[in-house]
Design a protein around this motif. Structure first.
Motif, mmCIF file in Angstrom:
data_model
loop_
_atom_site.group_PDB
_atom_site.id
_atom_site.type_symbol
_atom_site.label_atom_id
_atom_site.label_comp_id
_atom_site.label_asym_id
_atom_site.label_seq_id
_atom_site.Cartn_x
_atom_site.Cartn_y
_atom_site.Cartn_z
ATOM 1 N N ASP A 344 0.851 -1.202 0.000
ATOM 2 C CA ASP A 344 0.000 0.000 0.000
ATOM 3 C C ASP A 344 0.887 1.252 0.000
ATOM 4 O OD1 ASP A 344 0.871 0.480 2.582
ATOM 5 O OD2 ASP A 344 -1.057 0.051 3.553
ATOM 6 N N GLU A 345 0.245 2.418 0.003
ATOM 7 C CA GLU A 345 1.002 3.673 -0.106
ATOM 8 C C GLU A 345 1.957 3.883 1.063
ATOM 9 O OE1 GLU A 345 -1.662 6.952 -0.743
ATOM 10 O OE2 GLU A 345 -2.433 6.102 -2.611
ATOM 11 N N ASP A 346 1.630 3.285 2.233
ATOM 12 C CA ASP A 346 2.459 3.488 3.432
ATOM 13 C C ASP A 346 3.571 2.450 3.570
ATOM 14 O OD1 ASP A 346 0.789 5.621 4.128
ATOM 15 O OD2 ASP A 346 -0.660 4.255 5.058
ATOM 16 N N GLY A 347 3.694 1.564 2.561
ATOM 17 C CA GLY A 347 4.777 0.580 2.626
ATOM 18 C C GLY A 347 4.399 -0.729 3.296
ATOM 19 N N LYS A 367 20.140 -1.861 -8.488
ATOM 20 C CA LYS A 367 20.332 -1.364 -7.112
ATOM 21 C C LYS A 367 19.828 0.072 -6.979
ATOM 22 C CE LYS A 367 23.903 -4.281 -5.144
ATOM 23 N NZ LYS A 367 24.437 -5.178 -6.168
ATOM 24 N N GLY A 368 19.545 0.728 -8.105
ATOM 25 C CA GLY A 368 19.027 2.099 -8.022
ATOM 26 C C GLY A 368 19.326 2.895 -9.276
ATOM 27 N N TYR A 369 18.572 3.971 -9.479
ATOM 28 C CA TYR A 369 18.820 4.868 -10.604
ATOM 29 C C TYR A 369 20.119 5.634 -10.357
ATOM 30 C CZ TYR A 369 13.855 4.017 -11.517
ATOM 31 O OH TYR A 369 12.647 3.420 -11.756
ATOM 32 N N GLU A 370 20.757 6.040 -11.434
ATOM 33 C CA GLU A 370 22.019 6.765 -11.300
ATOM 34 C C GLU A 370 21.773 8.253 -11.083
ATOM 35 O OE1 GLU A 370 25.307 7.560 -14.554
ATOM 36 O OE2 GLU A 370 25.404 5.523 -13.777
ATOM 37 N N ASN A 371 22.509 8.839 -10.129
ATOM 38 C CA ASN A 371 22.446 10.289 -9.855
ATOM 39 C C ASN A 371 21.013 10.791 -9.698
ATOM 40 O OD1 ASN A 371 25.201 10.274 -10.247
ATOM 41 N ND2 ASN A 371 25.059 10.806 -12.415
ATOM 42 N N ASN A 372 20.178 10.020 -9.013
ATOM 43 C CA ASN A 372 18.777 10.437 -8.879
ATOM 44 C C ASN A 372 18.224 10.026 -7.507
ATOM 45 O OD1 ASN A 372 16.110 11.171 -9.398
ATOM 46 N ND2 ASN A 372 16.230 10.524 -11.536
ATOM 47 N N ASN A 376 15.108 7.397 -6.376
ATOM 48 C CA ASN A 376 15.396 6.219 -5.548
ATOM 49 C C ASN A 376 14.579 6.224 -4.265
ATOM 50 O OD1 ASN A 376 17.186 5.000 -7.331
ATOM 51 N ND2 ASN A 376 18.922 6.190 -6.584
ATOM 52 N N ALA A 377 14.419 7.414 -3.668
ATOM 53 C CA ALA A 377 13.616 7.509 -2.444
ATOM 54 C C ALA A 377 12.152 7.164 -2.729
ATOM 55 C CB ALA A 377 13.730 8.915 -1.859
ATOM 56 N N GLU A 378 11.667 7.583 -3.900
ATOM 57 C CA GLU A 378 10.261 7.321 -4.263
ATOM 58 C C GLU A 378 10.032 5.866 -4.664
ATOM 59 O OE1 GLU A 378 9.587 10.043 -7.437
ATOM 60 O OE2 GLU A 378 9.434 11.799 -6.123
ATOM 61 N N ASN A 379 11.031 5.235 -5.269
ATOM 62 C CA ASN A 379 10.820 3.918 -5.878
ATOM 63 C C ASN A 379 11.289 2.728 -5.053
ATOM 64 O OD1 ASN A 379 9.759 4.253 -8.865
ATOM 65 N ND2 ASN A 379 11.168 5.932 -8.482
ATOM 66 N N PHE A 380 12.066 2.969 -4.004
ATOM 67 C CA PHE A 380 12.515 1.867 -3.144
ATOM 68 C C PHE A 380 11.964 2.058 -1.736
ATOM 69 C CE2 PHE A 380 15.567 1.706 -6.584
ATOM 70 C CZ PHE A 380 15.807 0.353 -6.760
ATOM 71 N N THR A 381 11.288 1.028 -1.213
ATOM 72 C CA THR A 381 10.725 1.078 0.136
ATOM 73 C C THR A 381 11.066 -0.226 0.857
ATOM 74 O OG1 THR A 381 8.868 2.423 -0.652
ATOM 75 C CG2 THR A 381 8.579 1.347 1.483
ATOM 76 N N ASN A 382 11.780 -0.132 1.965
ATOM 77 C CA ASN A 382 12.135 -1.315 2.783
ATOM 78 C C ASN A 382 12.751 -2.444 1.941
ATOM 79 O OD1 ASN A 382 10.868 0.135 4.838
ATOM 80 N ND2 ASN A 382 8.901 -0.871 4.495
ATOM 81 N N GLY A 383 13.598 -2.065 0.990
ATOM 82 C CA GLY A 383 14.267 -3.097 0.178
ATOM 83 C C GLY A 383 13.448 -3.582 -1.011
ATOM 84 N N PHE A 385 11.408 -2.737 -4.634
ATOM 85 C CA PHE A 385 11.304 -1.762 -5.715
ATOM 86 C C PHE A 385 9.843 -1.622 -6.110
ATOM 87 C CE2 PHE A 385 10.944 -0.766 -10.259
ATOM 88 C CZ PHE A 385 11.582 0.471 -10.263
ATOM 89 N N ARG A 386 9.356 -0.382 -6.155
ATOM 90 C CA ARG A 386 7.962 -0.107 -6.533
ATOM 91 C C ARG A 386 7.876 -0.005 -8.056
ATOM 92 N NH1 ARG A 386 4.319 1.973 -2.861
ATOM 93 N NH2 ARG A 386 5.031 2.251 -0.722
ATOM 94 N N THR A 387 7.068 -0.858 -8.667
ATOM 95 C CA THR A 387 7.015 -0.924 -10.140
ATOM 96 C C THR A 387 6.197 0.193 -10.764
ATOM 97 O OG1 THR A 387 5.032 -2.304 -10.116
ATOM 98 C CG2 THR A 387 7.181 -3.448 -10.102
ATOM 99 N N GLY A 388 5.308 0.822 -9.974
ATOM 100 C CA GLY A 388 4.409 1.828 -10.554
ATOM 101 C C GLY A 388 3.159 1.200 -11.150
ATOM 102 N N ASP A 389 3.067 -0.155 -11.073
ATOM 103 C CA ASP A 389 1.887 -0.847 -11.593
ATOM 104 C C ASP A 389 0.969 -1.222 -10.439
ATOM 105 O OD1 ASP A 389 2.466 -0.904 -14.365
ATOM 106 O OD2 ASP A 389 3.940 -2.473 -14.014
ATOM 107 N N GLN A 390 -0.323 -1.118 -10.683
ATOM 108 C CA GLN A 390 -1.321 -1.498 -9.686
ATOM 109 C C GLN A 390 -1.792 -2.915 -9.997
ATOM 110 O OE1 GLN A 390 -5.467 -0.241 -10.139
ATOM 111 N NE2 GLN A 390 -5.189 0.995 -8.310
ATOM 112 N N GLY A 391 -1.968 -3.724 -8.969
ATOM 113 C CA GLY A 391 -2.422 -5.086 -9.246
ATOM 114 C C GLY A 391 -2.762 -5.874 -7.996
#
Length: 507
Positions: A344-347, A367-372, A376-383, A385-391
């Motif tokens: 969920d949104e809260d991880g 392991k993460g986007y380069e120089n971004n 990385n903060a938006e897309n990685f949560t507790n190890g 990776f958030r895909t951006g897809d809902q399912g």
């Protein structure tokens, strides 16, 4: 199946005498010759001062040279394949953003990339094809006499960056995705295992080789099992069946728009289909309408294996399974390599059947986007990776994608999955292809629109299709605007572009 952590290790698995790479109307290259060629090419790059983790942009036409250049560069440096049809401004952005040390172009090429490379001070390497020695083989020469200082030569190590690609950047500036040797080898192994590749398999690659789907599923996965791949110049509906007749593939992989085009020509090529039975067909990179799955399977008498991938996962994350295992058409199958969950949104990780964001973790995940740091903060949560897809994930572990979070249409607070609308419109007998998208609306925020391609010889008006949709969809989901086009608007890799489509069409 042996698991590898570097490309040289992965390419060491095929039998010496077996054919590895070919192309229509060209000589095959054996695994032994491929390994010798890659060893020589890495030594040549080292002699130019290019070694481990140095970035080499590759600007070549689709085909065996692109495949071999990718593998050779990635075995001792970092491979950055670019779309040859980019304009000068795009090359300027990518070469600068990548911090490319060199660029490989075909001798005599007039690509805009060359003048951009000169301006940026990027070394230019000319590729001289030697097709008489086998499909895709070449020698390299450096323009000018100035060679860079070699920092680290020899074979790449597991943590070195093998491949660098940009995300498609439909909503923002494209992000740099570095994929390590371990990432790409893990993904190739996952795909080879899912599809049960053996040395008897023959692939027909029609996917572009500046994109993760073609590079990993089309090329590396079969080679990791000692199988053969024929590299075409790219998708060509007029040539597909003659290639099939010549190459005698046991499988091919493509995006849905390609499959749909192949299907329109299949009736006239039934003899070729029957003489060259496929073990399976694979589809990935965007969702496949159920109707098309049924038609393809009936036409080719082979199972369609739909899988789910993305650049950040070195391609495959989930896949449907080969028969006799259970397939659930409409889902993207089960986790096939990485671990998958719904968050969920809260991880918080959600339970069976609950809807949220699909998240992954595993050896194939960057392991993460380069120089971004922001991305990385938006897309990685507790190890994860958030895909951006809902399912959702059902009790058997099958994953269903209900929409791309950024593609979900928000009509006055009502959330609409464009994929759901696609599926319904595809059931109309006159409709061949469809893409549903959001149109800005001053009161509701967003309204539903659709681009429709009609079947040859069929006709329909906007009101016919809306009336048809209204029988199966709630009123708020029925497209308020339907635009008829001869073909769907697509990105360079054949993927449908929903985001930003309204602006592109001037709506």
């Amino acid at each position: 199946m042996k698991r590898c952590s570097t490309l040289p290790e992965l390419l060491s698995l095929g039998n010496d005498a077996d054919a590895a790479i070919g192309a229509p109307d060209q000589l095959d290259v054996t695994f032994k010759s491929l390994r010798t060629f890659i060893t020589q090419t890495v030594a040549k790059l080292n002699s130019f001062g290019i070694g481990r983790n140095d970035r080499v942009a590759i600007v070549l036409d689709n085909g065996p040279e692109m495949a071999l250049a990718f593998m050779a560069v990635a075995s001792g440096a970092t491979s950055a394949p670019l779309n040859i049809s980019y304009r000068a401004d795009e090359f300027q952005f990518y070469l600068d953003d990548l911090n490319a040390k060199a660029i490989i172009v075909k001798v005599g090429s007039e690509s805009a990339a060359i003048s951009v490379a000169e301006k940026l001070g990027v070394a230019i390497i000319d590729l001289h094809p030697t097709s008489e020695c086998g499909a895709g083989t070449f020698t390299l020469s450096l323009r000018g006499s100035k060679k860079a200082k070699l920092k680290q030569g020899g074979w790449a190590k597991p943590d070195d960056v093998a491949l660098i690609l940009h995300t498609s950047g439909t909503t923002s500036r494209p992000k740099i995705v570095p994929l390590s040797q371990t990432n790409v080898c893990a993904s190739a192994g996952n795909i080879a295992q899912t599809l049960a590749f053996t040395s008897k398999d023959r692939g027909l690659n029609i996917m572009p080789l500046f994109h993760i789907h073609g590079l990993i599923a089309g090329i590396l996965a079969p080679l990791s099992a000692g199988a053969y791949v024929s590299c075409t110049p790219g998708f060509n509906a007029l040539k597909f069946f003659s290639w099939m007749d010549q190459i005698k593939p046991t499988w091919y992989t493509a995006v849905p728009t390609m499959h749909q085009t192949i299907l329109t020509r299949a009736n006239n090529n039934q003899a070729i289909i029957q003489n060259n039975p496929l073990r399976f067909i694979r589809s990935s990179s965007s969702s496949m309408p159920m109707k098309v799955i049924e038609e393809l399977e009936a036409c080719f008498n082979a199972p369609l294996i739909e899988s789910y991938g993305m650049t950040e996962a070195s391609h495959q994350m989930a896949s449907n399974l080969l028969p006799p295992a259970k397939r659930k058409p409409g889902t993207v199958g089960v986790a096939s390599g990485p671990k998958m969950a719904i968050m969920d949104e809260d991880g918080k990780i959600l339970g069976v059947g609950e809807t949220g964001e699909i998240v992954i973790q595993g050896a194939n995940v960057t392991k993460g986007y380069e120089n971004n740091p922001k991305a990385n903060a938006e897309n990685f949560t507790n190890g994860w990776f958030r895909t951006g897809d809902q399912g959702t994930i059902d009790a058997d572990g099958y994953v269903t994608i209900t929409g791309r979070l950024k593609e979900i249409i928000n009509r006055g607070g009502e959330k609409i999955s464009p994929r759901e609308v696609d599926e319904i419109l595809m059931e109309h007998p006159a409709v061949l292809q469809v893409v549903t998208f959001a149109i800005p609306h001053e009161k509701l925020g967003e309204e539903v629109g659709a681009v429709v391609v009609l079947r040859e010889g069929k006709s329909a008006e906007e009101k016919d299709i809306r009336t048809f949709a209204a029988q199966k969809l709630a009123d708020f989901k029925v497209p308020k605007k339907i635009i008829f086009m001869d073909e769907l608007p697509k990105g360079a890799t054949g993927k449908l572009q929903r985001i930003g489509l309204a602006a592109k069409l001037g709506l």
